[in-house]
Design a protein around this motif. Structure first.
Motif, PDB file in Angstrom:
ATOM      1  N   PRO A 145      20.015  -6.776 -13.312  1.00  0.00           N
ATOM      2  CA  PRO A 145      20.137  -7.710 -14.048  1.00  0.00           C
ATOM      3  C   PRO A 145      19.681  -9.053 -12.942  1.00  0.00           C
ATOM      4  O   PRO A 145      19.497  -8.979 -11.909  1.00  0.00           O
TER       5      PRO A 145
ATOM      6  N   GLY B 187      21.187 -13.696 -15.576  1.00  0.00           N
ATOM      7  CA  GLY B 187      21.830 -12.477 -15.284  1.00  0.00           C
ATOM      8  C   GLY B 187      22.927 -12.326 -16.116  1.00  0.00           C
ATOM      9  O   GLY B 187      23.472 -11.285 -16.911  1.00  0.00           O
TER      10      GLY B 187
ATOM     11  N   SER C 296      17.351  -8.868 -17.993  1.00  0.00           N
ATOM     12  CA  SER C 296      17.443  -8.177 -16.809  1.00  0.00           C
ATOM     13  C   SER C 296      15.731  -7.727 -16.762  1.00  0.00           C
ATOM     14  O   SER C 296      15.162  -8.145 -17.520  1.00  0.00           O
TER      15      SER C 296
END
Length: 163
Positions: A99, A105, A110
């Motif tokens: 991530p 994230g 990601s």
């Protein structure tokens, strides 16, 4: 790489919460690791095989990232190359996804790369671990240059996670 303590490792993570970093499984054999042969510390979580962790020592202190794999068995018979150390494996390369750090994230963004499933890239490059016949390609680069390339590839991946 300089030896790391459990506290060094837990505080190094940039793409997970402090609570997640506190709960992750740190290797119990830190004292026995071949630190002189490691460019980064990488390990799989024995309690959750789809989780992996990577910590790179840097001038500003260690930087750690958590990874997830989606090993569905599709790589068990195919030869694949690690994007970090350029080692070819049959069934030993996984798509590991991290991530992104920060808000990106949290929104589900990601980045991923194909890496040695056991994250032992440093040992493969140095010939301390064997991935089988044809695993290391003949190269005109010296060992030091291959090590430098591996570190640069890890740094580039971490930059994609943190950038």
């Amino acid at each position: 790489m300089d030896p790391l303590t459990e506290q060094d490792i837990r505080t190094s993570f940039v793409n997970c919460t402090k609570g997640e970093a506190k709960r992750l499984s740190v290797p119990r054999d830190l004292l026995d690791r071949p630190w002189g042969d490691l460019d980064f510390l990488g390990w799989r979580d024995p309690q959750a095989p789809d989780r992996a962790y990577l910590v790179l020592g840097s001038g500003e202190g260690p930087v750690g990232i958590q990874l997830r794999s989606s090993d569905a068995g599709s790589w068990q018979t195919r030869r694949s190359m690690c994007s970090l150390c350029v080692t070819v494996h049959t069934g030993g390369v996984s798509l590991l996804v991290a991530p992104r750090a920060g808000k990106a994230g949290q929104q589900g963004n990601s980045v991923g790369a194909y890496m040695c499933t056991d994250l032992a890239c440093s040992l493969y490059v140095r010939g301390k671990k064997d991935a089988g016949v044809g695993s290391r390609l003949r190269e005109s680069l010296t060992l030091e240059q291959q090590i430098e390339r591996t570190v640069m590839n890890v740094e580039a991946f971490i930059a994609r996670v943190t950038g």
